[in-house]
Design a protein around this motif. Structure first.
Motif, mmCIF file in Angstrom:
data_model
loop_
_atom_site.group_PDB
_atom_site.id
_atom_site.type_symbol
_atom_site.label_atom_id
_atom_site.label_comp_id
_atom_site.label_asym_id
_atom_site.label_seq_id
_atom_site.Cartn_x
_atom_site.Cartn_y
_atom_site.Cartn_z
ATOM 1 N N SER A 141 0.833 -1.215 0.000
ATOM 2 C CA SER A 141 0.000 0.000 0.000
ATOM 3 C C SER A 141 0.862 1.256 0.000
ATOM 4 O O SER A 141 0.563 2.232 -0.699
ATOM 5 C CB SER A 141 -0.925 0.008 1.216
ATOM 6 N N LYS A 193 -9.340 2.881 0.718
ATOM 7 C CA LYS A 193 -9.116 3.670 1.930
ATOM 8 C C LYS A 193 -9.540 5.112 1.680
ATOM 9 O O LYS A 193 -9.811 5.510 0.542
ATOM 10 C CB LYS A 193 -7.633 3.639 2.339
ATOM 11 N N SER A 194 -9.564 5.907 2.734
ATOM 12 C CA SER A 194 -9.923 7.313 2.599
ATOM 13 C C SER A 194 -8.779 8.093 1.962
ATOM 14 O O SER A 194 -7.631 7.633 1.911
ATOM 15 C CB SER A 194 -10.228 7.907 3.977
ATOM 16 N N ALA A 248 -6.100 8.650 4.488
ATOM 17 C CA ALA A 248 -5.274 7.457 4.717
ATOM 18 C C ALA A 248 -4.255 7.283 3.602
ATOM 19 O O ALA A 248 -3.099 6.902 3.839
ATOM 20 C CB ALA A 248 -6.157 6.220 4.820
ATOM 21 N N ALA A 249 -4.663 7.590 2.359
ATOM 22 C CA ALA A 249 -3.744 7.498 1.223
ATOM 23 C C ALA A 249 -2.611 8.505 1.385
ATOM 24 O O ALA A 249 -1.444 8.199 1.111
ATOM 25 C CB ALA A 249 -4.488 7.738 -0.088
ATOM 26 N N GLY A 290 -6.802 6.529 -2.966
ATOM 27 C CA GLY A 290 -7.638 5.986 -1.894
ATOM 28 C C GLY A 290 -8.652 4.981 -2.417
ATOM 29 O O GLY A 290 -8.883 3.931 -1.803
#
Length: 292
Positions: A125, A149-150, A153-154, A144
């Motif tokens: 990731s 993911k959001s 988060a990215a 994301g």
């Protein structure tokens, strides 16, 4: 080789993106063969898709390539020995004739190859977030979505990856300090100087040897130092080379056939990784320089 038809508008649009997609996949995976497979799989998925549903072809293809590459990286994590074998033949070995490469093009190529080595230290990731955003300017919201993911988060994954890359990449431009560390290691190995070997080896150094019977991995400075004298004789007869932009040594048999290739990763004045290829079959697959 492309399976696309040049008369098909969808194929033409894909061909216009092919080089960029191949570059994305290669930075993600570090393997030309794997990158070609990923790009071809992206074409197959595109050919099954209704073109009317794709509003941004470049973005759609980047997402597809990113997801396929992510699957490949996660599969490698589960089977690390397979990914090592697959990429071993892609080591790029060139003679290191100058103490410090001054030519900008040579240095840029060296650092580019070394970056692929650095990227191996990232999780799947992190690697995807860093490669897509920092190298190909893909927006974080798209990254994301690929990762599930959001956007925040990215961004965090890319930031974490960036810190790791900066920490490792800075010493990977092959310069005098790296060469000095490698030469100190080789000299200590020839003398059998155990204390000096421990001084230049990182405590968690990893030695990976590709032998005719398979890949052998040794971890830790004490074990690596103990075995270092075994390869010292061959290395003493070798020539300095660059291996994927990293300092290395290559040696040949008396008849001119390749005997071994050693590559060293040096971080913070200590050797963190040593890769050794002594398998004749692997050496035969590599594009190696001839002895002088």
């Amino acid at each position: 080789m492309s399976d696309t038809s040049p008369t098909d508008p969808m194929a033409e649009a894909f061909e216009a993106q092919r080089d960029r997609l191949r570059a994305v996949a290669h930075r993600m995976l570090g393997s030309h063969a794997d990158a070609e497979d990923v790009v071809q799989e992206a074409w197959l998925r595109l050919s099954r898709q209704d073109a009317a549903t794709i509003h941004n072809l470049a973005g759609w293809l980047t997402t597809v390539v990113g997801r396929i590459s992510l699957d490949v990286l996660r599969s490698r994590q589960a089977r690390p020995e397979a990914s090592y074998d697959d990429r071993m033949s892609e080591l790029v070995v060139t003679l290191d004739d100058s103490p410090v490469p001054e030519d900008d093009a040579v240095l840029a190529d060296s650092v580019g190859l070394a970056l692929l080595v650095v990227l191996e230290s990232l999780g799947p990731s992190e690697r995807l977030a860093f490669v897509l955003h920092d190298l190909f300017a893909v927006p974080f919201d798209e990254i994301g979505r690929i990762l599930g993911k959001s956007t925040a988060a990215a961004k965090m994954l890319a930031s974490r990856a960036r810190r790791k890359v900066r920490a490792i990449e800075r010493p990977t431009g092959v310069g005098r300090e790296q060469r000095d560390v490698v030469q100190a290691f080789l000299a200590a190995a020839r003398r059998g100087d155990f204390e000096e070997l421990l001084r230049v080896l990182d405590p968690e150094v990893k030695l990976t040897v590709d032998t005719p019977s398979g890949v052998v991995v040794t971890l830790g400075a004490t074990k690596v130092a103990a075995g270092a004298r075994l390869s010292a004789g061959a290395a003493a007869q070798g020539r300095a080379v660059l291996v994927n932009g990293l300092p290395g040594i290559m040696s040949w048999r008396e008849d001119g056939t390749p005997l071994s290739v050693l590559a060293f990763t040096v971080v913070g004045g200590r050797i963190t990784d040593i890769t050794v290829v002594i398998d004749p079959a692997r050496l035969a697959l590599m594009d190696l320089p001839d002895p002088a």
